[in-house]
Design a protein around this motif. Structure first.
Motif, mmCIF file in Angstrom:
data_model
loop_
_atom_site.group_PDB
_atom_site.id
_atom_site.type_symbol
_atom_site.label_atom_id
_atom_site.label_comp_id
_atom_site.label_asym_id
_atom_site.label_seq_id
_atom_site.Cartn_x
_atom_site.Cartn_y
_atom_site.Cartn_z
ATOM 1 N N ALA A 151 28.821 11.564 -42.426
ATOM 2 C CA ALA A 151 28.042 10.398 -43.071
ATOM 3 C C ALA A 151 28.599 9.342 -43.962
ATOM 4 O O ALA A 151 27.987 8.582 -44.355
ATOM 5 N N ASN A 152 30.105 9.575 -43.970
ATOM 6 C CA ASN A 152 30.930 8.433 -44.566
ATOM 7 C C ASN A 152 31.355 7.566 -43.610
ATOM 8 O O ASN A 152 31.909 8.125 -42.687
ATOM 9 N N VAL A 153 31.537 6.353 -43.809
ATOM 10 C CA VAL A 153 32.057 5.410 -43.066
ATOM 11 C C VAL A 153 33.531 5.102 -43.442
ATOM 12 O O VAL A 153 33.989 4.813 -44.642
ATOM 13 N N ILE A 154 34.368 5.235 -42.400
ATOM 14 C CA ILE A 154 35.930 4.953 -42.689
ATOM 15 C C ILE A 154 36.241 3.984 -41.668
ATOM 16 O O ILE A 154 36.315 4.036 -40.710
ATOM 17 N N PRO A 155 36.825 2.872 -42.377
ATOM 18 C CA PRO A 155 37.447 1.708 -41.432
ATOM 19 C C PRO A 155 38.688 2.044 -40.944
ATOM 20 O O PRO A 155 39.629 2.425 -41.722
ATOM 21 N N VAL A 156 39.079 1.678 -39.729
ATOM 22 C CA VAL A 156 40.184 1.689 -39.070
ATOM 23 C C VAL A 156 40.387 0.402 -38.356
ATOM 24 O O VAL A 156 39.361 -0.131 -38.080
ATOM 25 N N THR A 157 41.648 0.267 -38.067
ATOM 26 C CA THR A 157 42.034 -0.819 -37.209
ATOM 27 C C THR A 157 42.907 -0.424 -36.012
ATOM 28 O O THR A 157 44.029 0.263 -36.108
ATOM 29 N N ILE A 158 42.116 -0.710 -35.029
ATOM 30 C CA ILE A 158 43.060 -0.186 -33.510
ATOM 31 C C ILE A 158 43.885 -1.359 -32.982
ATOM 32 O O ILE A 158 43.425 -2.309 -32.596
ATOM 33 N N LEU A 159 45.095 -0.977 -32.939
ATOM 34 C CA LEU A 159 45.996 -1.874 -32.625
ATOM 35 C C LEU A 159 46.129 -1.972 -31.273
ATOM 36 O O LEU A 159 46.530 -0.715 -30.691
ATOM 37 N N ILE A 160 46.150 -3.070 -30.503
ATOM 38 C CA ILE A 160 46.308 -3.046 -28.744
ATOM 39 C C ILE A 160 47.151 -4.410 -28.597
ATOM 40 O O ILE A 160 47.199 -5.435 -29.201
ATOM 41 N N GLY A 161 48.023 -3.866 -27.894
ATOM 42 C CA GLY A 161 49.124 -4.722 -27.167
ATOM 43 C C GLY A 161 48.436 -6.110 -26.614
ATOM 44 O O GLY A 161 47.580 -5.959 -26.037
ATOM 45 N N SER A 162 49.093 -7.145 -26.947
ATOM 46 C CA SER A 162 48.711 -8.402 -26.388
ATOM 47 C C SER A 162 48.531 -8.572 -25.068
ATOM 48 O O SER A 162 47.736 -9.026 -24.557
ATOM 49 N N ASP A 163 49.655 -8.056 -24.354
ATOM 50 C CA ASP A 163 49.897 -8.162 -23.053
ATOM 51 C C ASP A 163 48.735 -7.126 -22.288
ATOM 52 O O ASP A 163 48.268 -7.787 -21.332
ATOM 53 N N PRO A 280 39.883 16.692 -44.129
ATOM 54 C CA PRO A 280 40.094 17.942 -43.929
ATOM 55 C C PRO A 280 41.448 18.200 -43.652
ATOM 56 O O PRO A 280 42.230 19.168 -44.118
ATOM 57 N N SER A 281 42.160 17.181 -42.590
ATOM 58 C CA SER A 281 43.469 17.516 -42.264
ATOM 59 C C SER A 281 44.403 17.131 -43.193
ATOM 60 O O SER A 281 45.769 17.557 -43.020
ATOM 61 N N GLY A 282 44.112 16.629 -44.474
ATOM 62 C CA GLY A 282 44.995 15.892 -45.382
ATOM 63 C C GLY A 282 45.450 14.683 -45.162
ATOM 64 O O GLY A 282 45.971 14.056 -46.099
ATOM 65 N N GLU A 283 44.877 13.934 -43.962
ATOM 66 C CA GLU A 283 45.181 12.412 -43.860
ATOM 67 C C GLU A 283 44.479 11.616 -44.806
ATOM 68 O O GLU A 283 43.213 11.990 -45.032
ATOM 69 N N VAL A 284 45.057 10.527 -45.190
ATOM 70 C CA VAL A 284 44.702 9.779 -46.184
ATOM 71 C C VAL A 284 44.163 8.537 -45.602
ATOM 72 O O VAL A 284 45.035 7.966 -44.912
ATOM 73 N N TYR A 285 42.869 7.996 -46.017
ATOM 74 C CA TYR A 285 42.523 6.612 -45.622
ATOM 75 C C TYR A 285 42.075 5.862 -46.720
ATOM 76 O O TYR A 285 41.465 6.289 -47.612
ATOM 77 N N LEU A 286 42.234 4.646 -46.751
ATOM 78 C CA LEU A 286 41.853 3.615 -47.628
ATOM 79 C C LEU A 286 40.428 3.026 -47.398
ATOM 80 O O LEU A 286 40.248 2.662 -46.304
ATOM 81 N N VAL A 287 39.454 3.480 -48.287
ATOM 82 C CA VAL A 287 37.965 2.957 -47.537
ATOM 83 C C VAL A 287 37.555 2.087 -48.756
ATOM 84 O O VAL A 287 37.619 2.366 -50.075
ATOM 85 N N PRO A 288 36.597 1.286 -48.396
ATOM 86 C CA PRO A 288 35.502 0.702 -49.280
ATOM 87 C C PRO A 288 34.448 1.369 -49.758
ATOM 88 O O PRO A 288 33.821 2.236 -49.017
ATOM 89 N N TYR A 289 34.048 1.394 -50.967
ATOM 90 C CA TYR A 289 33.176 2.436 -51.349
ATOM 91 C C TYR A 289 32.474 1.913 -52.829
ATOM 92 O O TYR A 289 32.855 1.384 -53.574
ATOM 93 N N GLU A 290 31.232 2.001 -52.794
ATOM 94 C CA GLU A 290 30.452 1.652 -53.847
ATOM 95 C C GLU A 290 30.439 2.313 -55.060
ATOM 96 O O GLU A 290 30.487 3.553 -55.176
ATOM 97 N N ASN A 291 30.879 1.519 -56.016
ATOM 98 C CA ASN A 291 31.279 2.316 -57.360
ATOM 99 C C ASN A 291 30.912 1.404 -58.500
ATOM 100 O O ASN A 291 31.707 0.874 -59.126
ATOM 101 N N GLY A 292 29.637 1.372 -58.785
ATOM 102 C CA GLY A 292 29.054 0.599 -59.880
ATOM 103 C C GLY A 292 28.978 -0.972 -59.327
ATOM 104 O O GLY A 292 28.923 -1.317 -58.336
ATOM 105 N N ASP A 293 29.051 -1.835 -60.278
ATOM 106 C CA ASP A 293 28.825 -3.285 -59.980
ATOM 107 C C ASP A 293 30.209 -3.580 -59.549
ATOM 108 O O ASP A 293 31.198 -3.794 -60.202
ATOM 109 N N SER A 294 29.970 -4.495 -58.406
ATOM 110 C CA SER A 294 31.245 -5.260 -57.940
ATOM 111 C C SER A 294 30.756 -6.584 -57.093
ATOM 112 O O SER A 294 31.251 -6.898 -56.010
ATOM 113 N N SER A 295 29.966 -7.103 -57.873
ATOM 114 C CA SER A 295 29.572 -8.433 -57.203
ATOM 115 C C SER A 295 30.763 -9.622 -57.366
ATOM 116 O O SER A 295 30.662 -10.494 -56.551
ATOM 117 N N THR A 296 31.659 -9.427 -58.145
ATOM 118 C CA THR A 296 33.002 -10.423 -57.962
ATOM 119 C C THR A 296 34.146 -9.758 -57.847
ATOM 120 O O THR A 296 34.085 -8.210 -58.145
#
Length: 398
Positions: A151-163, A280-296
């Motif tokens: 139920a947690n959202v992890i953003p990833v960027t899929i890289l696809i060759g331009s050709d 669980p595999s130990g792989e680390v991702y950087l994710v945006p996560y709500e953590n108090g006030d972050s309007s700025t």
């Protein structure tokens, strides 16, 4: 005696009476005649028995076979472990030097900062994994996907060759919806440990800066608050180049979600600080996560110091503190005391720097770090504002 004397006298007389012998030939003629004399052409050197060198060679070979193992062992014992370690270190240093020489510097283009194609490879060689993607990187197109894990959202960027993209879509600059409709269904989420969530059910179209999602009956995105929240945050991490999402039914009418009781249109912008999410595999991702006030952006960068729960972890190493100010549209992170990056695990340093960059990019600004002993860290020039990423957690599409 008399007879002998007489004989001597007679012999003397006889010798003196003989004619004198002389040779008037020139020396060159005599030499030439001697060269032609067959008697002088014979080899007068003593013959050496040919079997003697053969015996000597065989004896030497047998002696060498007996001594060689001992000689090799002695040579190995003479090479000490420090010497071997120095040799290994020299080899590693040579590889490091070559990889650094190949690393590209950060550049700026008309739309956003871009990085040369060697960025990812250089960080792989250095044993570190980058978590950011820049515009026009590696001659690829970027498909952002909000993947789901527990139920947690992890953003990833899929890289696809331009050709490949140009061959598949036939257009030069596809947007996020066009890329999504072509490739989201072939990316294997489960092989990376994520839920089988994409592609979205229904059909996707666009209208100006709005994504229109036509959902079928029993779509399941509104079964509970958690399922709708995952759907909402996933869309925000996927359609990053659009402003709003409009949900409609199969007739094109605004869709009423069961548990909400009304039609739901929502903005796609997601302004949150970044943290570490460990699979669980130990792989680390950087994710945006709500953590108090972050309007700025200032509040968001400061909130990165401490996570409010154990779902995510801080990217800020223990003992590191800082303050944040905004100067001419740049978020300036000033460490309270001079920070020596060589005293911190290098992967932790990279995650902190890129966590700052990703957080600032959520507010459409760049970040600059102050009070650091180093002027550079890998490809990043710390003397000026850091480039603005366009995606997080890159993964190549097979």
């Amino acid at each position: 005696m008399a007879n002998n004397q007489w004989n001597d006298d007679n012999l003397n007389k006889l010798l003196h009476s003989m004619p004198k012998i002389s040779d008037d030939r020139p020396s060159s003629e005599i030499l030439e005649r001697l060269k032609k004399d067959d008697r002088l052409k014979k080899d007068r050197r003593p013959k050496v028995k040919k079997w003697i060198p053969s015996i000597v060679a065989v004896a030497a070979l047998l002696l060498l076979c007996l001594l060689l193992p001992s000689m090799l062992k002695g040579n190995q014992d003479m090479v000490s472990e420090p010497m071997m370690e120095n040799a290994r270190s020299a080899g590693k240093q040579a590889i490091t030097t070559d990889s650094k020489a190949e690393s590209a510097s950060v550049e700026e283009d008309s739309d956003a900062e871009s990085v040369d194609a060697t960025t990812f490879s250089s960080m792989d060689i250095m044993g570190m994994k980058s978590h950011v993607v820049f515009a026009n990187q590696n001659n690829t197109f970027s498909l952002n996907l909000g993947l789901i894990h527990e139920a947690n959202v992890i953003p990833v960027t899929i890289l696809i060759g331009s050709d490949r993209v140009k061959a598949d879509l036939g257009i030069d600059k596809p947007d996020s919806v066009e890329l999504y409709k072509e490739y989201a269904g072939i990316f294997d989420e489960e092989s990376y440990g994520f839920d089988n969530y994409h592609p979205y059910k229904g059909d996707l179209t666009t209208s100006e800066k709005t994504v229109i999602h036509k959902l079928p009956e029993n779509h399941g995105y509104d079964m509970a608050p958690a399922t709708f929240s995952s759907y909402e945050d996933s869309a925000r991490s996927t359609f990053t180049d659009y402003e709003d999402l409009k949900v409609v039914d199969e007739d094109g009418m605004p869709l009423v979600f069961d548990y909400i009781g009304k039609a739901m249109d929502f903005p796609l912008k997601r302004q949150l600080p970044y943290f570490k999410y460990v699979m669980p595999s130990g792989e680390v991702y950087l994710v945006p996560y709500e953590n108090g006030d972050s309007s700025t952006v200032t509040e968001a960068l400061l909130s990165m110091k401490k996570a409010e729960n154990d779902i995510v972890k801080e990217v800020i190493p223990a003992g590191v503190d800082y303050q944040v100010t905004e100067v001419d549209g740049i978020a300036v992170v000033s460490f309270d005391s001079p920070v020596d990056f060589t005293t911190i695990p290098q992967q932790d340093v990279l995650q902190m720097i890129e966590g700052f960059m990703l957080t600032a990019s959520n507010y459409d600004v760049q970040v600059q770090l102050k009070n650091i002993e180093q002027s550079h860290f890998e490809n990043y020039d710390l003397t000026k504002p850091l480039p603005k990423p366009v995606g997080a957690n890159p993964i190549w599409l097979p």
